[in-house]
Motif scaffolding. Sequence first.
Motif, PDB file in Angstrom:
ATOM      1  N   PHE A  22      44.502  12.740   5.506  1.00 49.90           N
ATOM      2  CA  PHE A  22      44.278  12.558   6.948  1.00 49.90           C
ATOM      3  C   PHE A  22      43.662  13.787   7.588  1.00 49.90           C
ATOM      4  O   PHE A  22      42.891  13.673   8.546  1.00 49.90           O
ATOM      5  N   GLY A  23      44.009  14.946   7.038  1.00 57.05           N
ATOM      6  CA  GLY A  23      43.401  16.173   7.551  1.00 57.05           C
ATOM      7  C   GLY A  23      41.886  16.111   7.410  1.00 57.05           C
ATOM      8  O   GLY A  23      41.142  16.346   8.363  1.00 57.05           O
ATOM      9  N   HIS A  24      41.421  15.741   6.213  1.00 57.65           N
ATOM     10  CA  HIS A  24      39.974  15.632   5.990  1.00 57.65           C
ATOM     11  C   HIS A  24      39.378  14.546   6.885  1.00 57.65           C
ATOM     12  O   HIS A  24      38.316  14.736   7.489  1.00 57.65           O
ATOM     13  N   GLU A  25      40.070  13.421   6.949  1.00 54.44           N
ATOM     14  CA  GLU A  25      39.517  12.315   7.747  1.00 54.44           C
ATOM     15  C   GLU A  25      39.436  12.687   9.227  1.00 54.44           C
ATOM     16  O   GLU A  25      38.478  12.331   9.908  1.00 54.44           O
ATOM     17  N   LEU A  26      40.445  13.405   9.678  1.00 56.52           N
ATOM     18  CA  LEU A  26      40.425  13.757  11.109  1.00 56.52           C
ATOM     19  C   LEU A  26      39.330  14.757  11.440  1.00 56.52           C
ATOM     20  O   LEU A  26      38.701  14.668  12.497  1.00 56.52           O
ATOM     21  N   ILE A  27      39.075  15.690  10.543  1.00 61.27           N
ATOM     22  CA  ILE A  27      37.960  16.619  10.801  1.00 61.27           C
ATOM     23  C   ILE A  27      36.650  15.829  10.840  1.00 61.27           C
ATOM     24  O   ILE A  27      35.798  16.058  11.708  1.00 61.27           O
ATOM     25  N   ASP A  28      36.501  14.871   9.923  1.00 59.90           N
ATOM     26  CA  ASP A  28      35.301  14.012   9.973  1.00 59.90           C
ATOM     27  C   ASP A  28      35.248  13.249  11.293  1.00 59.90           C
ATOM     28  O   ASP A  28      34.196  13.094  11.899  1.00 59.90           O
ATOM     29  N   TRP A  29      36.415  12.771  11.702  1.00 64.25           N
ATOM     30  CA  TRP A  29      36.495  12.000  12.960  1.00 64.25           C
ATOM     31  C   TRP A  29      36.030  12.883  14.126  1.00 64.25           C
ATOM     32  O   TRP A  29      35.228  12.460  14.957  1.00 64.25           O
ATOM     33  N   ILE A  30      36.515  14.122  14.151  1.00 63.66           N
ATOM     34  CA  ILE A  30      36.138  15.033  15.253  1.00 63.66           C
ATOM     35  C   ILE A  30      34.636  15.344  15.195  1.00 63.66           C
ATOM     36  O   ILE A  30      33.947  15.362  16.215  1.00 63.66           O
ATOM     37  N   ALA A  31      34.123  15.562  13.968  1.00 64.03           N
ATOM     38  CA  ALA A  31      32.689  15.860  13.826  1.00 64.03           C
ATOM     39  C   ALA A  31      31.870  14.679  14.363  1.00 64.03           C
ATOM     40  O   ALA A  31      30.894  14.873  15.108  1.00 64.03           O
ATOM     41  N   TYR A  33      32.892  12.426  16.532  1.00 63.66           N
ATOM     42  CA  TYR A  33      33.129  12.339  17.986  1.00 63.66           C
ATOM     43  C   TYR A  33      32.161  13.266  18.723  1.00 63.66           C
ATOM     44  O   TYR A  33      31.493  12.861  19.682  1.00 63.66           O
ATOM     45  N   LEU A  34      32.068  14.491  18.245  1.00 62.47           N
ATOM     46  CA  LEU A  34      31.210  15.451  18.947  1.00 62.47           C
ATOM     47  C   LEU A  34      29.731  15.120  18.758  1.00 62.47           C
ATOM     48  O   LEU A  34      28.919  15.278  19.673  1.00 62.47           O
ATOM     49  N   GLU A  35      29.396  14.621  17.563  1.00 61.19           N
ATOM     50  CA  GLU A  35      27.994  14.277  17.284  1.00 61.19           C
ATOM     51  C   GLU A  35      27.532  13.107  18.151  1.00 61.19           C
ATOM     52  O   GLU A  35      26.388  13.062  18.591  1.00 61.19           O
ATOM     53  N   GLN A  36      28.449  12.162  18.370  1.00 55.67           N
ATOM     54  CA  GLN A  36      28.047  10.927  19.077  1.00 55.67           C
ATOM     55  C   GLN A  36      28.522  10.891  20.526  1.00 55.67           C
ATOM     56  O   GLN A  36      28.489   9.840  21.170  1.00 55.67           O
ATOM     57  N   ILE A  37      28.944  12.009  21.016  1.00 53.78           N
ATOM     58  CA  ILE A  37      29.589  12.000  22.340  1.00 53.78           C
ATOM     59  C   ILE A  37      28.648  11.529  23.454  1.00 53.78           C
ATOM     60  O   ILE A  37      29.069  10.944  24.437  1.00 53.78           O
ATOM     61  N   PRO A  87      27.764  16.967  26.966  1.00 54.57           N
ATOM     62  CA  PRO A  87      26.857  17.999  27.505  1.00 54.57           C
ATOM     63  C   PRO A  87      26.374  17.721  28.924  1.00 54.57           C
ATOM     64  O   PRO A  87      25.824  18.617  29.566  1.00 54.57           O
ATOM     65  N   SER A  88      26.580  16.487  29.418  1.00 52.41           N
ATOM     66  CA  SER A  88      26.191  16.207  30.811  1.00 52.41           C
ATOM     67  C   SER A  88      27.408  16.200  31.738  1.00 52.41           C
ATOM     68  O   SER A  88      27.373  15.611  32.816  1.00 52.41           O
ATOM     69  N   PHE A  89      28.465  16.858  31.319  1.00 54.53           N
ATOM     70  CA  PHE A  89      29.612  17.083  32.207  1.00 54.53           C
ATOM     71  C   PHE A  89      29.252  18.308  33.060  1.00 54.53           C
ATOM     72  O   PHE A  89      29.225  19.431  32.562  1.00 54.53           O
ATOM     73  N   PHE A  90      28.972  18.054  34.337  1.00 56.36           N
ATOM     74  CA  PHE A  90      28.572  19.155  35.232  1.00 56.36           C
ATOM     75  C   PHE A  90      29.567  19.341  36.384  1.00 56.36           C
ATOM     76  O   PHE A  90      29.263  20.022  37.358  1.00 56.36           O
TER      77      PHE A  90
END
Length: 492
Positions: A22-31, A33-37, A87-90
Amino acid sequence: MEAEGKVAPVLGDMDKEEFRRFGHELIDWIADYLEQIEDRPVLAQIEPGDLKAQLPVAPPEKGEAMEEIIRDVDRLIVPALTHWSHPSFFAYFATSTSAPGIFGELLSAAFDNKAMLWRTSPASTELEEVTLDWLRQMMGLDAGYTGIIYDTASVSSMHAIAAAREGVEMRIREEGMSGRKDLPLLRVYVSEQAHSSIEKGVITLGLGQKGLRKIPTDSEFRMDVKALAEAIEEDKRNGYVPFCIVATVGTTSTSSIDPVAEIIPIGEKHAMWLHVDAAYAGSAAVVPELRHILKGCERADSVAVNPHKWLFTPFDLSVLYCRHLDLLRRAFSLVPEYLRTPEQEQVRSGSDYGIQLGRRFRALKLWMIIRYFGHEGLAARIREHCRLAKLFASWVEESPDWEMMAPLPLALVCFRASPRIEAESEAARSGRLDVLNEAIMHGVNATGKALLSHTKLNDKLTLRLSVGNIRTTEKHVRQVWELLNEQLRLLV
Ligand code: PLP
């Protein structure tokens, strides 16, 4: 993630293989999330109560599989998030985490140190001292300052005021303030633009709202120094004890910078404590050509700065730099038998400097961030944010339909739409512009493509665009400008 999953063992923590997976999966999940945010709406598109309605009212009797829990993070939690990392959170002060900051939080949760005493976490205690000294150097503050970490600037500033109060030598720690006829009214001075947290700190410390005097500001929203001097003199004539001035470097509404260097002699004349709330703007001092914003701090007593605002540090981490740690310690140190240690005279223990006993290992993430980006890397990012804000401001200034509402010292643009509108009076026109600008802001926010917030300046509704996210680029700033103009065309 797989459909079936293991639940928790009968006793003990998660099985180590499961943890690894789950540790590996969650890091992938976060990556991901940030890539597709950017595909997600910045502002949570839900109504109040929507999330609660989907959650069971009672806790689960038996444990559930991690797969299911993570599925619900995707299904229920993420749609209820306002994406600060977009990135468009202003809005407000746009702040963001960063990869090294996320790793720092992860490790800190694993270590789970409660850094109340040196021995309960020598690593946290000593790393905090070293890292805060690095930050002090980067900000160009002199070596007379020692830093201590709190959660938020509200708490940092409250502790500064508590230390100042300890310095008035009126035995408040021992005897309190209530029921005392011998105690005059103690007063703190801020500008009308100061953050509400100062007032809350004053309330918390039992000084009462009457113990805070708000000083008017000049046309650029900076504390009026003459009015400050007069207010203090007047209060002294009335038998009050002015004991602390809180200047703001980077006010919340406009990022205006109080003239600290001019305030200094006033504080010194009356032997008052000068605290500088640089929660937002302090980080900008890591950029060598912006160091001047802290001019005067070489003679202040304390400075609060929030790396969680503009130094890519995940919430929370605020720093109080203070010249008189002895007073802070005198105000808060209380060591019962069960916390006594043989080395206590030789070391610094965090719990001596505030109301908290246990403290999170926050220095770790800041240390990792400073090491990963380096001073130059941090400065380059903040410099770029200032450039983007200036670019946006140049579009506002060049357009006949928009106007700037405040100077732009850093990366917060205060502006509003001001197209030609027929109205019977100036007041009526101003009222209509308020309605228009509010509608523009809600219109942009409803697109989900960007998020802005507002304030009121001279009674006029003003839009705020804050650039501070590590992922924000020129493309995002151009896009929000287009969105604003689209809304304007739709509404006028
Ligand atoms: N001081 C200033 C100037 C701020 O702008 C803010 C928040 O925006 C604060 C204090 C409070 O910050 P925190 O949330 O860390 O308490």
